[in-house]
Design an enzyme around this catalytic site. Structure first.
Site, PDB file in Angstrom:
ATOM      1  CB  CYS A   2      -0.901   0.016   1.232  1.00 24.66           C
ATOM      2  SG  CYS A   2      -1.805  -1.525   1.502  1.00 24.66           S
ATOM      3  NE  ARG A  29       4.160   1.740  -1.622  1.00 25.06           N
ATOM      4  CZ  ARG A  29       5.178   0.920  -1.442  1.00 25.06           C
ATOM      5  NH1 ARG A  29       6.209   0.963  -2.266  1.00 25.06           N
ATOM      6  NH2 ARG A  29       5.173   0.052  -0.445  1.00 25.06           N
ATOM      7  CD1 TRP A  75      -2.932  -4.583  -5.102  1.00 33.83           C
ATOM      8  CD2 TRP A  75      -1.602  -5.623  -3.629  1.00 33.83           C
ATOM      9  NE1 TRP A  75      -2.622  -5.831  -5.608  1.00 33.83           N
ATOM     10  CE2 TRP A  75      -1.800  -6.481  -4.722  1.00 33.83           C
ATOM     11  CE3 TRP A  75      -0.796  -6.060  -2.576  1.00 33.83           C
ATOM     12  CZ2 TRP A  75      -1.223  -7.741  -4.799  1.00 33.83           C
ATOM     13  CZ3 TRP A  75      -0.229  -7.323  -2.651  1.00 33.83           C
ATOM     14  CH2 TRP A  75      -0.446  -8.141  -3.755  1.00 33.83           C
ATOM     15  CG  ASN A 101       3.232  -0.639   3.006  1.00 31.63           C
ATOM     16  OD1 ASN A 101       2.704  -1.631   2.520  1.00 31.63           O
ATOM     17  ND2 ASN A 101       4.419  -0.189   2.612  1.00 31.63           N
ATOM     18  N   GLY A 102       1.930  -3.141   5.042  1.00 33.82           N
ATOM     19  CA  GLY A 102       2.574  -4.350   5.516  1.00 33.82           C
ATOM     20  C   GLY A 102       1.557  -5.405   5.900  1.00 33.82           C
ATOM     21  CD  GLU A 465      11.416  -9.069 -17.442  1.00 33.37           C
ATOM     22  OE1 GLU A 465      10.829  -7.989 -17.245  1.00 33.37           O
ATOM     23  OE2 GLU A 465      11.504  -9.961 -16.565  1.00 33.37           O
ATOM     24  CE  LYS A 469       8.354  -6.166 -17.402  1.00 38.54           C
ATOM     25  NZ  LYS A 469       8.463  -7.164 -16.347  1.00 38.54           N
ATOM     26  CD  GLU A 472       5.171  -8.343 -14.434  1.00 39.99           C
ATOM     27  OE1 GLU A 472       5.525  -8.130 -13.272  1.00 39.99           O
ATOM     28  OE2 GLU A 472       5.734  -7.826 -15.417  1.00 39.99           O
ATOM     29  CG  HIS A 488      13.957 -32.468 -23.041  1.00 43.16           C
ATOM     30  ND1 HIS A 488      14.386 -33.775 -23.189  1.00 43.16           N
ATOM     31  CD2 HIS A 488      14.985 -31.677 -23.434  1.00 43.16           C
ATOM     32  CE1 HIS A 488      15.639 -33.776 -23.637  1.00 43.16           C
ATOM     33  NE2 HIS A 488      16.023 -32.511 -23.793  1.00 43.16           N
ATOM     34  CE  LYS A 588       7.870  -0.369  -9.753  1.00 44.57           C
ATOM     35  NZ  LYS A 588       8.157  -0.988 -11.036  1.00 44.57           N
TER      36      LYS A 588
END
Length: 592
Positions: A2, A29, A75, A101-102, A465, A469, A472, A488, A588
């Site tokens: 947050c 955030r 969040w 936050n946490g 990567e 992306k 995400e 395989h 974020k």
């Protein structure tokens, strides 16, 4: 995770417009709810579910009175996104207001204890126990600061907390443990926030309290106290980032703005050469290196492993930060453990760093000056990407790679590679100039359900990567594979409905990658290749190609070939009508 903000203005003018502007800068955030609390003879709270603009239309935050207050954008972690779960939270007498936050690990036990004592709760969050605890300790005769200190000793987990009480007007008290927190000195007043971009319009001189320290903000200034209440003197650090660096500047989204800024991020990080040379000299001889990271930073670390083993001949491991404890007993004084983190506050990486310090040399590569990992690691390299607002890492990724390349090249005394690195910004700009062409290519692909990204050697982490992306921000299932692994198992999933993005720069692995490309072509796959200009063989075997300067060989390909893959994900996301800056279920957070 947050975003939190608090401010006390020197003059008797309303803080709500300032708080609202600051919290808007932290929406990356968290964006499932927002709230403000201000003080004017009583604590006034407005909050609601939804993004900032929507809730503001309903609540009119700027109309709140009071010259100080706190704000929060959430969040959801503990408790669903609801108006009741939005911060700030109050105790049941409306005496104490808190933003947090946490994550608190023992909140259920504390809640049960408080309910037995007669406290009433209205939310399902872990945070709500904090104002109740603070009020309980104030009722025992403690002031706000000491009550926050007592509360911190009671709760377990990670937190950054800002509290205010109507019993102690014109004061904010903040503390932290394993969550980021800054306090800042400005011309109009004093600020506390979970991240620097929140306050850049108002304050640029920043102090970062350590875990367990308490910041007390009044109209007279800011004091930092240790766990025993003794004042700790800290020199503010001036932040060179301008307010405009954290704004869109005419771009549709932060993500595309930050993609276009990548050549500057690389160029500026190359300016760290002298510092890196000094660090290598101080570290001395090592027999083993281990990279520790999460997410995008983990992909940068894989590139680092390939570089260091191939250039310097030093055995190198890559470990996901949350899994580090299972390998910790294998490190010793001849090991260098390198931690990669955008924020320098990544919780899992910080926990691993504390463990690694017991036995090994430690180096942190971070983008935020003065962040926790810069103080906790023996050595640190600060990348020069500037603030990154988009949730999906772009320019911080290339800045991390640049620092890793410099470290590896300088360790191996590879002057040829160093010269090549100084050409990378030019190559990136060439790709960015072709973004309209890449946008058109992206429109022609049906990324409906699945996609595969393939690469060998240095191109393998590029594929990882690229796939990350895509999933995400587009919510499409995507997998990155070492191209040689196709036979395989994954080859069974290839058909004419599956787009396959092949990363195939010139170099030692070109011929083998071409064999894999032809394998997927034979099974009807739709192939989009990222290759060198003039690569006719790849063009003949692909539906379409995105071309990169032919001077970019396989060794430096990760610094350039990642850019078109970022652009593909960005444009597919926009075509789907999603906001690439705000992917669902992500924020974020301090895990990159």
């Amino acid at each position: 995770m947050c975003g939190i903000v608090g401010c006390i203005l020197r003059e008797q003018k309303d803080a709500a417009p300032v708080l609202f502007e600051c919290i808007q800068n932290l929406e990356y955030r968290g964006y499932d709810s927002i709230g403000l609390a201000t003080y004017d003879n009583a604590i006034h709270v407005k909050k609601g579910k939804g993004d900032i603009k929507k809730v503001n239309r309903e609540q009119n935050f700027k109309n709140m009175s009071g010259s100080y207050g706190i704000a929060h954008t959430r969040w959801a972690s503990t408790g669903k996104p609801t108006p009741e779960n939005a911060h700030p939270h109050l105790d049941d007498t409306n005496t104490v207001a808190v933003v947090h936050n946490g994550t608190l690990e023992n909140h259920r036990e504390i809640r049960d204890e408080l309910i037995k004592e007669g406290h009433e709760f209205i939310s399902t969050t872990d945070t709500e126990v904090i104002p109740h605890l603070i009020k309980k300790f104030m009722d025992d005769g403690r002031d706000l600061e000491d009550a926050v200190r007592k509360c911190s000793a009671k709760i377990e987990g990670s937190y950054a907390i800002v509290a205010m009480s109507k019993d102690e007007p014109d004061k904010l008290v903040a503390t932290r443990k394993d969550s980021p927190l800054i306090v800042a000195f400005g011309k109009e007043g004093y600020f506390v926030a979970s991240d620097t971009p929140a306050v850049l319009d108002y304050a640029r001189d920043v102090v970062r309290p350590k875990d367990g320290e308490i910041a007390v903000l009044t109209k007279e200034g800011i004091e930092i106290h240790d766990e025993n209440g003794k004042e700790v003197k800290k020199s503010p650090q001036h932040i060179d980032w301008s307010p405009d660096m954290a704004k869109k500047e005419g771009f549709d989204h932060f993500m595309i703005k930050e993609i276009t800024e990548q050549s500057a991020a690389v160029k500026n990080t190359l300016g760290q050469r002298a510092n890196i040379e000094k660090i290598i000299k101080c570290i001395g001889e090592v027999k083993r290196i281990c990279f520790v990271a999460c997410g995008t930073s983990y992909h940068a670390s894989i590139t680092g492993k390939y570089l260091i083993e191939s250039l310097a001949g030093i055995a190198c491991d890559v470990v996901i930060a949350s899994e580090f404890k299972y390998t910790a007993k294998t490190w010793d004084e001849d090991t260098l453990v390198i931690f990669i983190s955008q924020s320098g506050e990544t919780f899992d990486s910080r926990m691993a760093l504390k463990e690694a310090r017991k036995t090994s040399k430690t180096l942190a590569i971070v983008n935020v000056a003065g962040s926790a990992m810069t103080e906790e690691a023996e050595y640190f390299i600060q990348t020069q990407a500037g603030p990154e607002i988009g949730v999906a890492a772009t320019k911080t990724y290339l800045a991390q790679l640049t620092a890793i390349y410099l470290f590896a090249a300088l360790m191996a005394k590879d002057e040829k590679l160093i010269r090549e690195l100084y050409q990378v910004p030019k190559y990136i700009d060439e790709v960015v100039k072709e973004r309209e062409s890449i946008k058109n290519i992206s429109k022609r692909y049906d990324f409906a359900k699945n996609a595969f990204y393939l690469g060998r050697g240095f191109s393998y982490p590029i594929a990882l990567e690229g796939a990350l992306k895509l999933k995400e921000i587009t919510y499409i299932h995507a997998e990155g594979y070492a191209a040689g692994e196709l036979k395989h198992g994954p080859l069974a999933l290839i058909d004419e409905k599956v787009p396959v993005i092949v990363v195939i720069p010139p170099g030692d692995d070109y011929s083998k990658t071409m064999v894999n490309l032809e394998e997927v072509k034979a099974r009807g796959a739709i192939i989009l290749s990222v290759c060198a200009k003039g690569d006719e063989k790849t063009a003949e075997n692909s539906k379409e190609v995105i071309e990169v300067n032919a001077e970019v060989g396989d060794i430096i390909a990760p610094l350039v070939y990642a850019v078109p893959l970022q652009l593909i994900s960005y444009y597919v996301t926009c075509d789907k009508g999603y906001n690439p800056d705000k992917p669902k279920n992500l924020a974020k957070v301090i895990t990159v």
